[in-house]
Structure formats: C-alpha cells, structure tokens
Design a protein around this motif. Structure first.
Motif, PDB file in Angstrom:
ATOM      1  N   LEU A 101       0.825  -1.215   0.000  1.00 36.06           N
ATOM      2  CA  LEU A 101       0.000   0.000   0.000  1.00 36.06           C
ATOM      3  C   LEU A 101       0.861   1.269   0.000  1.00 36.06           C
ATOM      4  O   LEU A 101       0.637   2.182  -0.789  1.00 36.06           O
ATOM      5  N   VAL A 102       1.822   1.313   0.924  1.00 33.95           N
ATOM      6  CA  VAL A 102       2.644   2.521   1.104  1.00 33.95           C
ATOM      7  C   VAL A 102       4.113   2.106   1.004  1.00 33.95           C
ATOM      8  O   VAL A 102       4.519   1.125   1.629  1.00 33.95           O
ATOM      9  N   TRP A 103       4.856   2.868   0.227  1.00 32.56           N
ATOM     10  CA  TRP A 103       6.245   2.472  -0.047  1.00 32.56           C
ATOM     11  C   TRP A 103       7.169   3.662   0.192  1.00 32.56           C
ATOM     12  O   TRP A 103       7.006   4.722  -0.408  1.00 32.56           O
ATOM     13  N   SER A 104       8.118   3.483   1.101  1.00 36.26           N
ATOM     14  CA  SER A 104       9.085   4.524   1.388  1.00 36.26           C
ATOM     15  C   SER A 104      10.284   4.327   0.463  1.00 36.26           C
ATOM     16  O   SER A 104      10.947   3.288   0.519  1.00 36.26           O
ATOM     17  N   GLU A 105      10.562   5.299  -0.375  1.00 38.20           N
ATOM     18  CA  GLU A 105      11.677   5.164  -1.334  1.00 38.20           C
ATOM     19  C   GLU A 105      12.176   6.546  -1.762  1.00 38.20           C
ATOM     20  O   GLU A 105      11.569   7.562  -1.425  1.00 38.20           O
ATOM     21  N   GLY A 106      13.241   6.544  -2.533  1.00 39.54           N
ATOM     22  CA  GLY A 106      13.796   7.803  -3.032  1.00 39.54           C
ATOM     23  C   GLY A 106      12.964   8.345  -4.181  1.00 39.54           C
ATOM     24  O   GLY A 106      12.340   7.574  -4.914  1.00 39.54           O
ATOM     25  N   ILE A 107      13.009   9.667  -4.353  1.00 38.16           N
ATOM     26  CA  ILE A 107      12.239  10.237  -5.464  1.00 38.16           C
ATOM     27  C   ILE A 107      12.800   9.760  -6.797  1.00 38.16           C
ATOM     28  O   ILE A 107      12.102   9.740  -7.799  1.00 38.16           O
ATOM     29  N   TRP A 108      14.057   9.332  -6.793  1.00 39.01           N
ATOM     30  CA  TRP A 108      14.690   8.888  -8.035  1.00 39.01           C
ATOM     31  C   TRP A 108      14.077   7.598  -8.590  1.00 39.01           C
ATOM     32  O   TRP A 108      14.360   7.220  -9.707  1.00 39.01           O
ATOM     33  N   MET A 109      13.224   6.950  -7.787  1.00 50.63           N
ATOM     34  CA  MET A 109      12.596   5.718  -8.266  1.00 50.63           C
ATOM     35  C   MET A 109      11.306   5.993  -9.036  1.00 50.63           C
ATOM     36  O   MET A 109      10.666   5.080  -9.533  1.00 50.63           O
ATOM     37  N   LYS A 110      10.905   7.272  -9.123  1.00 45.01           N
ATOM     38  CA  LYS A 110       9.611   7.592  -9.733  1.00 45.01           C
ATOM     39  C   LYS A 110       9.505   7.054 -11.166  1.00 45.01           C
ATOM     40  O   LYS A 110       8.500   6.436 -11.540  1.00 45.01           O
ATOM     41  N   ALA A 111      10.569   7.279 -11.960  1.00 43.12           N
ATOM     42  CA  ALA A 111      10.515   6.842 -13.355  1.00 43.12           C
ATOM     43  C   ALA A 111      10.312   5.330 -13.440  1.00 43.12           C
ATOM     44  O   ALA A 111       9.546   4.831 -14.273  1.00 43.12           O
ATOM     45  N   ALA A 112      10.971   4.601 -12.541  1.00 41.95           N
ATOM     46  CA  ALA A 112      10.845   3.141 -12.545  1.00 41.95           C
ATOM     47  C   ALA A 112       9.427   2.730 -12.151  1.00 41.95           C
ATOM     48  O   ALA A 112       8.879   1.756 -12.677  1.00 41.95           O
ATOM     49  N   VAL A 113       8.839   3.483 -11.219  1.00 49.85           N
ATOM     50  CA  VAL A 113       7.471   3.176 -10.792  1.00 49.85           C
ATOM     51  C   VAL A 113       6.497   3.414 -11.954  1.00 49.85           C
ATOM     52  O   VAL A 113       5.589   2.618 -12.195  1.00 49.85           O
TER      53      VAL A 113
ATOM     54  N   GLU B 150      20.296  24.886 -16.710  1.00 45.43           N
ATOM     55  CA  GLU B 150      19.250  25.553 -17.501  1.00 45.43           C
ATOM     56  C   GLU B 150      18.345  24.564 -18.237  1.00 45.43           C
ATOM     57  O   GLU B 150      17.268  24.936 -18.699  1.00 45.43           O
ATOM     58  N   ASN B 151      18.806  23.342 -18.385  1.00 44.48           N
ATOM     59  CA  ASN B 151      18.012  22.336 -19.109  1.00 44.48           C
ATOM     60  C   ASN B 151      17.632  21.178 -18.201  1.00 44.48           C
ATOM     61  O   ASN B 151      17.647  20.019 -18.610  1.00 44.48           O
ATOM     62  N   SER B 152      17.316  21.515 -16.964  1.00 47.63           N
ATOM     63  CA  SER B 152      17.113  20.426 -16.001  1.00 47.63           C
ATOM     64  C   SER B 152      15.684  19.893 -15.943  1.00 47.63           C
ATOM     65  O   SER B 152      15.376  19.062 -15.106  1.00 47.63           O
ATOM     66  N   LEU B 153      14.833  20.346 -16.854  1.00 47.33           N
ATOM     67  CA  LEU B 153      13.481  19.786 -16.869  1.00 47.33           C
ATOM     68  C   LEU B 153      13.532  18.281 -17.143  1.00 47.33           C
ATOM     69  O   LEU B 153      12.783  17.503 -16.545  1.00 47.33           O
ATOM     70  N   THR B 154      14.449  17.883 -18.025  1.00 44.15           N
ATOM     71  CA  THR B 154      14.611  16.449 -18.321  1.00 44.15           C
ATOM     72  C   THR B 154      14.957  15.696 -17.044  1.00 44.15           C
ATOM     73  O   THR B 154      14.469  14.597 -16.802  1.00 44.15           O
ATOM     74  N   TRP B 155      15.830  16.316 -16.252  1.00 46.57           N
ATOM     75  CA  TRP B 155      16.268  15.692 -15.000  1.00 46.57           C
ATOM     76  C   TRP B 155      15.079  15.522 -14.045  1.00 46.57           C
ATOM     77  O   TRP B 155      14.970  14.546 -13.327  1.00 46.57           O
ATOM     78  N   ALA B 156      14.189  16.514 -14.068  1.00 49.83           N
ATOM     79  CA  ALA B 156      12.998  16.439 -13.224  1.00 49.83           C
ATOM     80  C   ALA B 156      11.991  15.433 -13.784  1.00 49.83           C
ATOM     81  O   ALA B 156      11.398  14.639 -13.055  1.00 49.83           O
ATOM     82  N   LYS B 157      11.838  15.448 -15.099  1.00 49.66           N
ATOM     83  CA  LYS B 157      10.791  14.643 -15.740  1.00 49.66           C
ATOM     84  C   LYS B 157      11.174  13.164 -15.779  1.00 49.66           C
ATOM     85  O   LYS B 157      10.396  12.307 -15.383  1.00 49.66           O
ATOM     86  N   ASP B 158      12.382  12.890 -16.261  1.00 54.61           N
ATOM     87  CA  ASP B 158      12.760  11.489 -16.491  1.00 54.61           C
ATOM     88  C   ASP B 158      13.485  10.850 -15.317  1.00 54.61           C
ATOM     89  O   ASP B 158      13.408   9.642 -15.121  1.00 54.61           O
ATOM     90  N   ALA B 159      14.247  11.666 -14.553  1.00 54.07           N
ATOM     91  CA  ALA B 159      14.956  11.080 -13.411  1.00 54.07           C
ATOM     92  C   ALA B 159      14.244  11.391 -12.099  1.00 54.07           C
ATOM     93  O   ALA B 159      14.681  10.966 -11.033  1.00 54.07           O
ATOM     94  N   ALA B 160      13.154  12.153 -12.194  1.00 54.11           N
ATOM     95  CA  ALA B 160      12.288  12.443 -11.044  1.00 54.11           C
ATOM     96  C   ALA B 160      13.003  13.174  -9.917  1.00 54.11           C
ATOM     97  O   ALA B 160      12.642  13.040  -8.759  1.00 54.11           O
ATOM     98  N   GLN B 161      13.998  13.961 -10.267  1.00 53.05           N
ATOM     99  CA  GLN B 161      14.717  14.713  -9.241  1.00 53.05           C
ATOM    100  C   GLN B 161      14.141  16.124  -9.155  1.00 53.05           C
ATOM    101  O   GLN B 161      13.321  16.526  -9.990  1.00 53.05           O
TER     102      GLN B 161
END
Lengths: 410, 447
Positions: A256-268, A322-333
């Motif tokens: 139900l609830v999973w404690s993990e790093g935000i970096w796992m978002k893409a994998a989820v 300046e191009n860190s949207l990719t980092w936010a979108k794909d790596a979930a940082q």
C-alpha cells in the motif's frame, strides 16, 4: 613537385584548422548508474549536440566506487576527471583533505553560473570559508509513494487528504485495509539510514549530528525515538520483514505505502503503478521533515587542468542547470536551478512539493565533516536494531563510539 | 683487502649512507620562500610518489650485491651493484623532475602554514628538491662497488660470466615484479601499521599505538572488530577446510575409477574454479534466495540462509563448490602415481576397498594432502568475497570476517593505519599456523 608541395601544404593547413576547431574534451564522472544514469547520459548527449566547442565524456559509476576512485586519481595525479557529481555531504571532508578546487566565481559567471540562480539551501551548504566548492544539480530525498488503485479500492484516501501521512495513519491504513480483506504489505522498511534520518530530523532540533563540526554528538533521545518508532511498526506487523522484496511488492500491487527515493519515480511509472507521492511519513504534519541530499558538480584538484577546461566545465554545468526539466521529468529529481520553478510542467510533477519555497523548512540536508563515517557506522546496525540483534541504546552508542574511534585513528 | 671485500664494503656503505641521506626542498608562494629537509628513509615511507618504488629495488639489489661480493661471486655482485646504481640514479632523476612532488607537499604545506602564508594547493606551483651530499655519496659508493667488484672479462672467461649471470636473466623478470608488487607493498603495509594514516595525507608514525588499541583497549571499536573478525575467520577455517579436503578427494577417487563420462564430470567439477568470486556468490545468492531460491523450493522449506544459524553452512557450501576443482586435479594427479602393484599386493592379502584406501592410497598421498591442507588453510584465512557479498555486516556482524573489517576500514573509512595493523595481525596468525603445518609436513616426510 609543385603539386606534391601544394598537397602537403594543403594537408598541413587542414590539420591546423582541424586542431584549432577541435572541441575541448571534458571528463565527467557521475554517481548515476541506474535509470538516472541513462537520463544523465541523454542530457550529456544533448549538451554535446548543442554546440561544438566542448565535448563531454560521461563515466557513470556507483557512489561507493566514485568515492574510492577519485581521491586515488588525485593522489596519483593521473586520470583525474575534470568535473564530478558527488553528494553534498561528502564535500566538507574532500575540502578538508585538500582534494577539491573551489570554483573561480568570476570565471563561472562568464558561463552564466550565479548564486541567485540556484536553490539557496543547497548552494550555501557547499560554501566553505567563503569559497564555493559545489554547484548543485538537484536536491533529492526519501519520500512516500502510495498505490492509488489500492487506496481507492480500500477507501483509504481520507488518510492522505491533507498531503501528509503520519505514523498513526500508517497503522490506521493497515487496520482498515486488513479489515476489508487486504493481505499484502502495508509499509516498508528499506534504506534504514535514510528513513531513520527523515524521522530523526523531525525530532532533533536542527537535525544535528555534531556540535563542533568534528566530534559526533547525536541527539540520543531523538534518535532513540525515531528507531523505536520504526521497530514498533515492524514488531506490530505494519512493515515488511528483512527478507521481503519491497520493491517487487510495490511494483506488483502487493504494497500500500512504499518509502523510497524520489529517483525511483521513473521506474514506478515504467512498472505501470498508479501512484501518488507524499513527504516522508511523519509524527505530525507540523513537524514533517524529509531527509534530503543534493548532487553537486565539483572539481577535484588537478594541476594539469587549464583555465580553458575550467570554462568548458562551467558551460557544461550551466547547461545542465538551464536544461534540467529532463532531470525532473525522467529522473524524477528536483532540479536546483531556480528556472525550473517557472516551468509549468514541473509544477504538475509529483515531486514538485520539494521545490516549494514555502515548504523549505521541511527539507533537512545533513552536513557533517565525517558524514562517511556516520554512514558506514549506522549502516552496520541497520536491520539489527529492528530484529533485536542489538538494543537501540547500544546501537546508538556503538555508532557514536565507532565514529569517535575512527576519527582518533585517522 | 681483496677487491670483492672493498666492493662489498661499498655496497654496504650505500645502505648505511641511504639511512642518513636526505633531500632539501624549497618553494616560493606569494613572495615567501620556505625550505624543508627530509631524510630519504622518511621519504621512502611517504607512500605517495611512483619514483620512490625504485628505492626498494636499489636497497634489495645493494643487499644482494653485498652478499654476493662477500661470497666471492664477483660477477653476480657486479650485476646487483649495477641494478642498485641504475635504480637509485633513476630515482634521483625522476624525483627531481616532478614539478610538485606529492611526498614533499605535506611538509612544504606545513612550513607555509607555519610561516602564516594563506595559500591553496594550486598556488604551490613548483617544489624544487635537491639531494644532499650524503645522497650523492651513496650513489657514488654503489656505482664504485659495481666498477671495483667486476669480474674477469677476458675473452676466455666470458663463458664463466655467462654461466654466473644466466640464471638471473631467467628469474630477473619475476624478481622485478615480485619486489615491486609484493615486497614493496608488504613493507609499506607493515610500516603503515605503525602509523595514523587517512590514505591521502602524510602517515604519522605512532609506534605501537595501533597494536596497543587492537590488543588491549577493550572499549575501542577496533579491539572489538579484531576479536570478532579474527574469531569468525578461525571459525570459518575450522568449518571449511575439512570439506575443502574431503570433497575434492572423494571426487578425485570417484573419477579415478574411470566411470563413463569421467572427463565431462572432471571438466564440470573444475569449472567453478575458473569463475570470479563475484559470479560465484551472485549465483548462489539466487540459489539460496528465501522466496525464489531452488534450495528452499526443493527442500520445501522457507529457511533464510542469510541469517543464523544457516549462514555458515551457506558460506561453506559456496566456498567448497568454488575451491573443489583446483584441489581435485592435484589429488587426481597423486592418485595416478600410486603404484598399482601395491593395490594388487593388498588384494592378494585380502584387503577390501576401505582397507586399500587407508593403507595404500592415503600413505601414498601424504605430501599432496599436506600441501593442499596448508594452501587451503591460508586461502580460507583470507576469506573475504563470500561473506562480504552474501551477508556483509548484517546479523549483528555474526559472520563478519577480519578481511571485511580490513577492507572497510582502509578503503571506505580511510582508517588505513589501524586497518594495516589488523592485516599484520592476520598475517602473523597465518604464518604461525602455516609454520606448524610445514613442520608437521617435514616431520611426516622424515618418518
């Protein structure tokens, strides 16, 4: 003869021109090896394709490997990368060991890097003695994922309505779901150090690990309560056991609830889980804090590195910001470059709450000269205090003693 | 005094002069010039310049030259003197060529701090070293020993020269790498055990402090680590070594009976020995997995082999599986050389299979058995990969062996001096056990 001479001269001219136009080669080492490694490689490729003055060669490796290898390259003076990504907690010790160069702020400003363009809490943590040793790429932390489909199915949404999940709510979620026939996992204990530091930050004033910056002085009562909270949840059957594979359980709809790093978002997302992201589980919304870290671009000491290469590094680092949207979108940082806050797409991302300036107090970045020693010492007692192999008081005493003994022996 | 003795004296003089020789280094930072002096023996142990690796070669060669000259082996002495001269001369050249010598940086940096100069490492552009008179005198001595001690080069004696030096040509490459990659690190490792050292700055000599803590300071973390690590290592050796002998011996006996397909089985049994420890442990990690592992599946249980009381069993199984092949081929070779007539005589006397094994096979295999026992004990004392990858420091460090602590303390925690002291103690333990076993082996041979 004349023709041959002309040919030779032409070749020489061509070679000279080619040499003059050759891109500055930059060796870049990072700690990104999983899904985020592929994203980072994509960003490096994008930088290389965006201009032809600088060419970056990216070498990813695990954090442990990087922290062992780079200092040795500095020691031997050969193979030193031009720029590296390291965790912010490591910077004080690297500076102490004279392994890092500080940035020439006038030089990097030429490439567009200025303090005001970055997340201030991350920027100032890598300022030591008025010298800037790191330029933050992101801030990242340990958060809480919920399986939205299961929450809908078992009517659990009331527990996350305020945007926070408390420890009492974890128990309530488990009780309600079980009463409705749920037999899977409720919550997980995973990376013990990260989870404990989230809870410790909520209890310890200033989440300190040291008073004087050198000797360990943990807030024992706070740490004890944080560890007791984790153990009680485990002993009462609300968490996974040591042998459970929490990741597979969450991906497979068994948690139900999973404690993990935000970096796992893409994998989820790839696993097809319908999820929502919340801050770390807390004692109350008012005291909620998340253990955070920050990936920083640093330059290890290299006598051979030229000013031209330093400028090339600065251009690369600025491009990454300046191009860190990719980092936010794909790596979930959560990018540290403030320009991300102006991107509407980022505001809709699950991790955006971590970049909310009004919730800045919820971010706890630890800063300790002997962070590496703390990390190793606490990892030792990781699961042992949960399964009762070591008493919590003894575990805390052991951690503090090991750090103190190690400092004395260094 | 003969020429040989003079040459021997000069080779010895080189070693003695080296102990007192030194280097002076100067640098100028922000208009402040500082100078430091450093003895060559201290330089030898500053552990931070590749050129310094030439010094142990020079010292070992000078020692060998001294012994050769004393024994009247002029040609051999001349060879070693030449090596010592070349190595030391090359060291002086290479060391002087380094612009910012990392060995000299720490004392220079201390001198700059003492002079209250605010600087960064990159401000120190050039550190100029100059060797003192004793250093040059040492070089002259060892060079002179080479010239004075040379043998007879007359045409009809060249074959003697060739005869004397040819063996060294054969062992030379091995000797070179042995000194560089074994002797030198071993010496440095032993020296580091007497220092406080974080791997990156100059080691600080602390005498027996590390050993005092490790052996007597019961409250110290490292005292506890040594006791726990050493005891776990000994436990593992006691549990594992018998199986490392019995299993390959049984397989060798079975294969020696030449069953159908024995070559295929031999290859299969040997195969694990060719794999890296990472491959082996990761494979077994899946085999022993609690939820998906084949062991639990076939046994119909849900045992956690990564937790006591099963952990040692798992570690022994993995290790025996990995080590069996190489020991098995030694036993196969030994079995093939047991005289058949002894078996025939035993048969005539009415001995059964078991009696033949104990009265014919085993007595003929004493040497290979003792040899494999010694090597197995040494190998298992050095266990690291299996527990480190499979269990780490979990379960209250119940399975943590000493080399895990040595690795973690030196590489991850950078407590290299203490870690080296632990390694030295482990080395001493192995030496004592091996010595006892070798004595037993010699006694057995004499009997």
């Amino acid at each position: 003869m004349k023709k041959t001479l002309a040919l030779v001269l032409s070749l020489v001219l061509l070679l000279t021109a080619a040499t003059a136009m050759a891109a500055t080669e930059i060796d870049y080492w990072s700690v990104f090896t999983g899904g985020d490694g592929a994203v980072m490689q994509g960003m490096v490729d994008a930088f290389n394709a965006s201009q032809d003055e600088v060419h970056v060669n990216h070498t990813p490796m695990t954090a442990d490997d990087l922290y062992q290898k780079v200092p040795l390259t500095v020691q031997t003076g050969s193979g030193i990368p031009d720029v590296c990504v390291v965790h912010i907690e490591r910077i004080p010790n690297f500076v102490n060991q004279e392994l890092l160069y500080s940035y020439d702020l006038d030089l990097v400003a030429e490439a567009g890097i200025k303090q005001e363009n970055y997340n201030q809490s991350a920027w100032v943590k890598s300022t030591i003695d008025d010298e800037q040793y790191g330029i933050p790429l992101d801030v990242h932390g340990y958060v809480t994922y919920i399986n939205k489909d299961l929450f809908d199915k078992y009517d659990l949404n009331e527990f996350v309505a305020d945007g926070y999940i408390t420890f009492d709510e974890i128990r309530a979620i488990g009780d309600k779901a079980r009463a409705a026939g749920w037999e899977g996992g409720i919550f997980n204990l995973g990376w013990m150090r990260a989870q404990m530091l989230c809870y410790y930050a909520q209890l310890a004033e200033g989440h300190k690990l040291t008073d004087d910056g050198i000797a360990p002085s943990l807030d024992k009562e706070a740490m004890k309560k944080a560890m007791e909270t984790m153990k009680a949840l485990h002993d009462d059957g609300y968490t996974t056991k040591k042998t459970d594979d929490a990741l597979s359980m969450f991906y497979g709809g068994e948690m139900l609830v999973w404690s993990e790093g935000i970096w796992m978002k893409a994998a989820v997302v790839d696993a097809g889980v319908n999820f929502e992201m919340y801050p770390a589980v807390c004692y109350s919304p008012e005291t909620c804090k998340n253990w955070m870290s920050s990936h920083n671009f640093v330059q290890f000491a290299d006598e051979e590195r030229t000013e031209e290469e330093d400028l090339a590094v600065a251009k690369f680092v600025n491009f990454m910001g300046e191009n860190s949207l990719t980092w936010a979108k794909d790596a979930a940082q959560v990018p540290a470059h403030v320009s991300i806050n102006e991107v509407a797409e980022f505001a809709d991302m699950p991790q955006a709450f971590l970049a909310d300036p009004e919730r800045g107090d919820e971010l706890a970045i630890y800063y300790y000269l002997h962070w590496g020693l703390f990390d190793t010492a606490f990892s030792r007692v990781g699961w042992d205090f949960i399964d009762g192999t070591i008493a919590i008081d003894d575990a805390i005493a052991q951690v503090e003693k090991e750090i103190a003994d190690s400092i004395a022996a260094q | 005094m003969t020429r040989s003795r003079i040459a021997a004296f000069l080779a010895l003089a080189f070693i003695v002069l080296f102990c007192f020789a030194g280097v002076t280094a100067t640098t100028t930072v922000k208009d402040t010039t500082v100078a430091i002096e450093m003895g060559l023996p201290k330089l030898l142990f500053s552990l931070s310049s590749a050129a310094i690796l030439l010094i142990p070669i020079a010292l070992v060669a000078a020692g060998a030259a001294f012994i050769a000259f004393i024994q009247g082996e002029k040609n051999v002495g001349m060879l070693f003197s030449f090596i010592a001269t070349a190595a030391f001369g090359l060291f002086m050249v290479l060391f002087s060529m380094e612009e910012k010598n990392s060995c000299l940086y720490t004392p220079i940096s201390d001198a700059l701090k003492a002079a209250e100069v605010k600087f960064k490492k990159r401000d120190v552009d050039l550190i100029s070293p100059s060797f003192n008179l004793l250093s040059w005198l040492a070089l002259v001595c060892v060079g002179a020993s080479c010239v004075i001690g040379h043998g007879d080069f007359s045409k009809d004696r060249r074959h003697i020269l060739k005869r004397d030096l040819l063996p060294y040509a054969y062992i030379g490459p091995h000797l070179f790498f042995f000194v560089i990659f074994f002797v030198t690190p071993a010496i440095y490792g032993i020296y580091a055990a007497f220092t406080k050292w974080d791997l990156f700055t100059e080691p600080v000599f602390t005498g027996l402090e590390n050993f005092k803590i490790l052996l007597f300071d019961a409250e110290n973390t490292y005292y506890k680590q040594l006791r726990n690590g050493l005891w776990n290592t000994v436990k593992f050796v006691l549990m594992c070594v018998p199986f490392c002998i019995i299993v390959p011996l049984s397989l060798a006996l079975a294969l020696n009976a030449r069953p159908k397909g024995n070559k295929i089985f031999q290859a299969l049994y040997y195969l694990p020995s060719l794999m890296s420890i990472s491959t082996v442990t990761l494979t077994w990690r899946y085999v022993f997995n609690v939820q998906y592992g084949v062991v639990n599946h076939f046994l119909g249980v849900d045992a956690n082999f990564f937790m006591p009381p099963y952990t040692w069993i798992m570690l022994v199984i993995v290790t025996v599986w990995w080590c069996t092949g190489s020991t098995m081929v030694i036993y196969q070779s030994a079995l093939a050389s047991v005289p058949q007539d002894q078996y025939e005589a035993a048969s005539v006397d009415g001995a059964g299979t078991i009696q033949k094994f104990f009265n014919v096979t085993l007595p003929n295999m004493t040497y290979p058995l003792m040899y494999t026992l010694v090597t197995a004990v040494v190998a298992q004392f050095n266990i690291f990969g299996q527990p480190d990858i499979l269990v780490g420091f979990s379960n209250g460090e119940a399975n943590a062996v000493l080399l895990q602590y040595v690795y973690e303390n030196s590489v991850k925690k950078q407590v290299a001096g203490m870690s080296s002291a632990m390694a030295v103690i482990l080395g001493l333990c192995i030496m004592v056990v091996s010595f006892i076993q070798m004595r037993m082996m010699v006694k057995n041979q004499q009997d």
